[in-house]
Design a protein around this motif. Structure first.
Motif, PDB file in Angstrom:
ATOM      1  N   GLU A  15       7.011  11.434  10.381  1.00  0.00           N
ATOM      2  CA  GLU A  15       5.685  11.362   9.852  1.00  0.00           C
ATOM      3  C   GLU A  15       4.981   9.866  10.320  1.00  0.00           C
ATOM      4  O   GLU A  15       3.857   9.706  10.531  1.00  0.00           O
ATOM      5  N   ILE A  16       5.941   8.813   9.893  1.00  0.00           N
ATOM      6  CA  ILE A  16       5.470   7.633  10.304  1.00  0.00           C
ATOM      7  C   ILE A  16       5.105   7.360  11.809  1.00  0.00           C
ATOM      8  O   ILE A  16       4.296   6.949  12.041  1.00  0.00           O
ATOM      9  N   VAL A  17       5.773   7.791  12.596  1.00  0.00           N
ATOM     10  CA  VAL A  17       5.650   8.102  14.116  1.00  0.00           C
ATOM     11  C   VAL A  17       4.336   8.707  14.456  1.00  0.00           C
ATOM     12  O   VAL A  17       3.486   8.148  15.012  1.00  0.00           O
ATOM     13  N   GLN A  28       8.909  -0.267  14.058  1.00  0.00           N
ATOM     14  CA  GLN A  28      10.053  -0.634  14.160  1.00  0.00           C
ATOM     15  C   GLN A  28      11.171  -0.209  13.318  1.00  0.00           C
ATOM     16  O   GLN A  28      11.168  -0.450  12.035  1.00  0.00           O
ATOM     17  N   PHE A  29      11.854   0.626  13.673  1.00  0.00           N
ATOM     18  CA  PHE A  29      13.010   1.462  12.774  1.00  0.00           C
ATOM     19  C   PHE A  29      14.153   0.276  12.657  1.00  0.00           C
ATOM     20  O   PHE A  29      14.667   0.042  13.905  1.00  0.00           O
ATOM     21  N   VAL A  30      14.512   0.236  11.585  1.00  0.00           N
ATOM     22  CA  VAL A  30      15.775  -0.879  11.306  1.00  0.00           C
ATOM     23  C   VAL A  30      16.952  -0.104  10.491  1.00  0.00           C
ATOM     24  O   VAL A  30      16.531   0.452   9.448  1.00  0.00           O
ATOM     25  N   ALA A  31      18.147  -0.117  11.249  1.00  0.00           N
ATOM     26  CA  ALA A  31      19.236   0.726  10.413  1.00  0.00           C
ATOM     27  C   ALA A  31      20.613   0.117  10.665  1.00  0.00           C
ATOM     28  O   ALA A  31      20.478  -0.646  12.040  1.00  0.00           O
ATOM     29  N   ILE A  41      14.008   8.821  17.817  1.00  0.00           N
ATOM     30  CA  ILE A  41      12.477   8.897  17.848  1.00  0.00           C
ATOM     31  C   ILE A  41      11.830   8.244  18.882  1.00  0.00           C
ATOM     32  O   ILE A  41      11.627   7.006  18.941  1.00  0.00           O
ATOM     33  N   THR A  42      10.962   9.070  19.841  1.00  0.00           N
ATOM     34  CA  THR A  42      10.099   8.134  20.542  1.00  0.00           C
ATOM     35  C   THR A  42       9.015   7.637  19.971  1.00  0.00           C
ATOM     36  O   THR A  42       8.751   7.712  18.946  1.00  0.00           O
TER      37      THR A  42
END
Length: 151
Positions: A15-17, A28-31, A41-42
C-alpha cells in the motif's frame, strides 16, 4: 520528502508503494539482515542494517528530516522523530502526535515492567481490514496535502 518504513514487521508495504508512486515520492524500506526479502518490492529502495535491536530505528532517526514521513510501530522512535518535524505514523493508520507521546511512552514502560514480572497480556490485537483502510486513507491525506491535492 521521503517515506521511511520500519519494514521488519510492516503489514502495509504494498500500500505504501502504491500510494507513494502515485505522488512520485521516494520510499526507503529499512530492515535488518534477518528480515531480508528475496523478492524486494519495486519502486522502493531497501537498506539492510545489522540485526541489532535498534539498528533500523537508528538508521531512520539519522536519515529522516523535517517533512519526511516515517511508518513505524515503535513509539520511542516516533517520539524522537516528532521533535525533528517528521510525520510519524503507525501501520494501522494512526498519526503520532507530540501531546500524546508522554502517555504512550508511560504505557509502554508499564507494559514492559509487567512483562519483566512475568505478566503477559494477550499481545497486540490482530491487524484487520479496517486498519489497512485507515492507513491508506491517512497516508493519502498526508501526501495529497503536500501535492496540493484535496482528496
Amino acid at each position: 520528502m521521503t517515506i521511511f518504513v520500519d519494514a521488519d514487521s510492516c503489514p502495509v508495504k504494498s500500500e505504501i508503494v502504491e500510494i507513494a508512486s502515485t505522488y512520485s515520492i521516494p520510499v526507503q524500506f529499512v530492515a535488518s539482515y534477518d528480515h531480508h526479502m528475496r523478492e524486494e518490492i519495486t519502486y522502493a529502495s531497501w537498506k539492510y542494517v545489522d540485526a541489532g535491536k535498534e539498528a533500523a530505528d537508528l538508521y531512520i532517526m539519522n536519515h529522516a528530516d523535517s517533512g519526511d514521513v516515517v511508518i513505524t510501530q515503535d513509539i520511542g522512535l516516533a517520539s524522537t522523530l516528532l521533535l525533528k518535524g517528521v510525520y510519524a505514523m503507525s501501520p494501522r493508520g494512526y498519526l503520532f502526535h507530540e501531546n500524546d507521546m508522554q502517555t504512550a511512552l508511560d504505557m509502554r514502560f508499564l507494559h514492559a515492567k509487567a512483562r519483566r514480572r512475568g505478566d503477559y497480556g494477550k499481545g497486540p490485537k490482530p491487524f484487520e481490514a479496517e486498519d489497512r483502510i485507515r492507513f491508506v486513507t491517512e497516508l493519502t491525506k498526508i501526501l495529497s496535502k503536500f501535492a496540493g491535492i484535496n482528496r
